[in-house]
Design a protein around this motif. Structure first.
Motif, PDB file in Angstrom:
ATOM      1  N   PRO A 182      52.212  26.435  33.593  1.00 14.05           N
ATOM      2  CA  PRO A 182      53.444  27.066  33.121  1.00 14.05           C
ATOM      3  C   PRO A 182      53.161  28.066  32.017  1.00 14.05           C
ATOM      4  CG  PRO A 182      53.256  24.852  32.226  1.00 14.05           C
ATOM      5  CD  PRO A 182      52.142  25.008  33.222  1.00 14.05           C
ATOM      6  N   PRO A 183      54.016  29.041  31.835  1.00 16.35           N
ATOM      7  CA  PRO A 183      53.814  30.012  30.756  1.00 16.35           C
ATOM      8  C   PRO A 183      53.839  29.323  29.396  1.00 16.35           C
ATOM      9  CG  PRO A 183      56.030  30.193  31.677  1.00 16.35           C
ATOM     10  CD  PRO A 183      55.263  29.291  32.577  1.00 16.35           C
ATOM     11  N   THR A 184      53.021  29.800  28.492  1.00 12.81           N
ATOM     12  CA  THR A 184      52.973  29.242  27.145  1.00 12.81           C
ATOM     13  C   THR A 184      54.216  29.669  26.362  1.00 12.81           C
ATOM     14  OG1 THR A 184      51.846  31.162  26.215  1.00 12.81           O
ATOM     15  CG2 THR A 184      50.457  29.432  27.196  1.00 12.81           C
ATOM     16  N   ILE A 185      54.373  29.089  25.195  1.00 13.02           N
ATOM     17  CA  ILE A 185      55.474  29.481  24.324  1.00 13.02           C
ATOM     18  C   ILE A 185      55.388  30.969  23.998  1.00 13.02           C
ATOM     19  CG2 ILE A 185      56.499  29.211  22.042  1.00 13.02           C
ATOM     20  CD1 ILE A 185      57.163  26.893  23.801  1.00 13.02           C
ATOM     21  N   ARG A 186      54.196  31.429  23.678  1.00 11.47           N
ATOM     22  CA  ARG A 186      54.038  32.843  23.331  1.00 11.47           C
ATOM     23  C   ARG A 186      54.380  33.748  24.517  1.00 11.47           C
ATOM     24  NH1 ARG A 186      51.915  33.760  18.413  1.00 11.47           N
ATOM     25  NH2 ARG A 186      50.821  32.039  17.368  1.00 11.47           N
ATOM     26  N   GLU A 187      54.002  33.351  25.706  1.00 13.71           N
ATOM     27  CA  GLU A 187      54.338  34.134  26.904  1.00 13.71           C
ATOM     28  C   GLU A 187      55.850  34.154  27.125  1.00 13.71           C
ATOM     29  OE1 GLU A 187      50.364  33.586  29.703  1.00 13.71           O
ATOM     30  OE2 GLU A 187      51.859  31.983  29.634  1.00 13.71           O
ATOM     31  N   ARG A 188      56.487  33.035  26.897  1.00 12.35           N
ATOM     32  CA  ARG A 188      57.936  32.962  27.051  1.00 12.35           C
ATOM     33  C   ARG A 188      58.628  33.871  26.027  1.00 12.35           C
ATOM     34  NH1 ARG A 188      59.545  27.732  29.737  1.00 12.35           N
ATOM     35  NH2 ARG A 188      57.584  26.843  30.456  1.00 12.35           N
ATOM     36  N   VAL A 189      58.119  33.845  24.812  1.00 13.91           N
ATOM     37  CA  VAL A 189      58.701  34.690  23.775  1.00 13.91           C
ATOM     38  C   VAL A 189      58.539  36.162  24.130  1.00 13.91           C
ATOM     39  CG1 VAL A 189      58.425  35.471  21.392  1.00 13.91           C
ATOM     40  CG2 VAL A 189      58.551  33.025  21.892  1.00 13.91           C
ATOM     41  N   GLU A 190      57.359  36.556  24.592  1.00 14.16           N
ATOM     42  CA  GLU A 190      57.113  37.962  24.906  1.00 14.16           C
ATOM     43  C   GLU A 190      58.031  38.446  26.027  1.00 14.16           C
ATOM     44  OE1 GLU A 190      55.331  40.298  23.279  1.00 14.16           O
ATOM     45  OE2 GLU A 190      55.286  38.639  21.831  1.00 14.16           O
ATOM     46  N   VAL A 191      58.214  37.633  27.050  1.00 16.57           N
ATOM     47  CA  VAL A 191      59.100  38.020  28.153  1.00 16.57           C
ATOM     48  C   VAL A 191      60.548  38.040  27.689  1.00 16.57           C
ATOM     49  CG1 VAL A 191      60.018  37.260  30.389  1.00 16.57           C
ATOM     50  CG2 VAL A 191      57.558  37.320  30.013  1.00 16.57           C
ATOM     51  N   CYS A 192      60.919  37.081  26.868  1.00 18.34           N
ATOM     52  CA  CYS A 192      62.277  37.049  26.322  1.00 18.34           C
ATOM     53  C   CYS A 192      62.551  38.303  25.488  1.00 18.34           C
ATOM     54  CB  CYS A 192      62.452  35.783  25.489  1.00 18.34           C
ATOM     55  SG  CYS A 192      64.159  35.400  25.056  1.00 18.34           S
TER      56      CYS A 192
END
Length: 329
Positions: free
Chosen positions: A253-263
């Motif tokens: 699954p995407p990491t927290i940082r990846e989720r933040v960047e996409v958000c």
């Protein structure tokens, strides 16, 4: 190779479902980056288009990097739908899609969306007239039937093909089910099995994991899959499904940082497309989905919802990336 008219979509395309208040250009941009092969606008009211209503016209916006794109329209009057289809064509999509599937009361009970399933001759006639009016391919998205006692999807598929549609997406529920219960893909398979039905048949409903996507692909023989709710706040679903198809292995699954960047990308595009006030306001519905199930996110969500500026929102998201980066999935 699956084709809608002359539009080539690959061997087994993944489609992003048209979803009201979700499938706008900012969200579509993310899904395209993550591997969606074909996408659609939010469904657009035909009456709004012919009245030149600002909200409806705004939904016609298409960007080149999204292509191929379909514009989806809905309505209950044949002449109005034909005029709306012509307006949609002028916006430059690859195809025009007719919504005969929306189950929402204010749509269906007026004879539009899945309400068309209560008057199949009119449904067929409307489709025929829109096909005649359009120069682009016309496709349809619908459901199995109005209720369990009126499932006529095999006959509907045949009749819609006969009047000229180039592809059909079937949600495996009746209108009566709304989004409850399990989608019944066996009816979608029955449509696909008909020797005289040769247009692409796409299945929709309950695809929420790579494993299920592969299982349904193999079991029901569809030409492609349309993904809706599982992509909300999780555009990575398209990449994950394709990776699983190709390798048999699941991506992490995407990491927290990846989720933040996409958000943050989503927010930036929302502000650019809708303006600061509306862009920030409408993003509030997405934060829970991007960080669903993550412990200790609730206080940040509250702050994100209350944030009134682009800069404040970005700062809070950066804090999320920093403070929750060690979260283990």
């Amino acid at each position: 190779m699956v084709k809608i008219g002359d539009i080539e979509l690959g061997a087994f395309p993944l489609l992003l479902a048209p979803m009201e208040d979700v499938s706008d250009p900012p969200f579509r941009a993310l899904c395209k980056q993550q591997g969606a092969d074909m996408m659609y606008t939010e469904f657009i009211a035909a009456e709004g288009l012919i009245r030149d209503a600002a909200k409806s016209v705004h939904k016609l916006d298409i960007f080149d990097y999204e292509r191929p794109m379909g514009i989806q329209i809905f309505g209950d009057k044949i002449d109005v739908m034909c005029d709306a289809a012509a307006i949609a064509e002028e916006a430059g999509p690859e195809l025009v899609d007719i919504n005969f599937g929306c189950p929402v009361k204010k749509v269906a009970c007026k004879g539009a969306g899945s309400g068309a399933l209560l008057d199949i001759p009119k449904m067929v006639k409307m489709t025929e007239e829109i096909v005649k009016r359009c120069t682009l391919p016309v496709t349809v998205k619908t459901r199995l039937g109005w209720d369990h006692d009126s499932i006529h999807i095999v006959d509907i598929a045949r009749r819609l093909q006969d009047v000229g549609i180039k592809a059909l997406t079937i949600h495996g529920r009746t209108r009566q089910q709304m989004y409850k219960g399990e989608a019944d893909w066996s009816w979608i398979a029955k449509v696909k099995e008909q020797q005289d039905i040769h247009i692409p048949i796409f299945g929709n409903g309950d695809i929420d994991s790579p494993e299920k996507a592969l299982e349904y692909k193999n079991r029901y023989g569809v030409d492609g899959i349309m993904i809706g709710r599982a992509a909300i706040g999780y555009p990575w679903i398209f990449k994950e499904v394709k990776h699983f198809f190709a390798t048999g292995e699941k991506l992490g699954p995407p990491t927290i940082r990846e989720r933040v960047e996409v958000c943050k990308k989503h927010l930036a595009f929302s502000v650019e497309w809708k303006g600061p006030k509306e862009g920030i306001f409408e993003m509030r519905m997405h934060y829970t989905n991007y960080f669903r199930g993550i412990q200790n996110f609730k206080p940040y969500r509250q702050r994100l919802v209350e944030a009134g500026s682009y800069e404040d929102t970005f700062a809070i998201l950066d804090e999320v990336a920093e403070q929750l980066s060690e979260y283990v999935f």
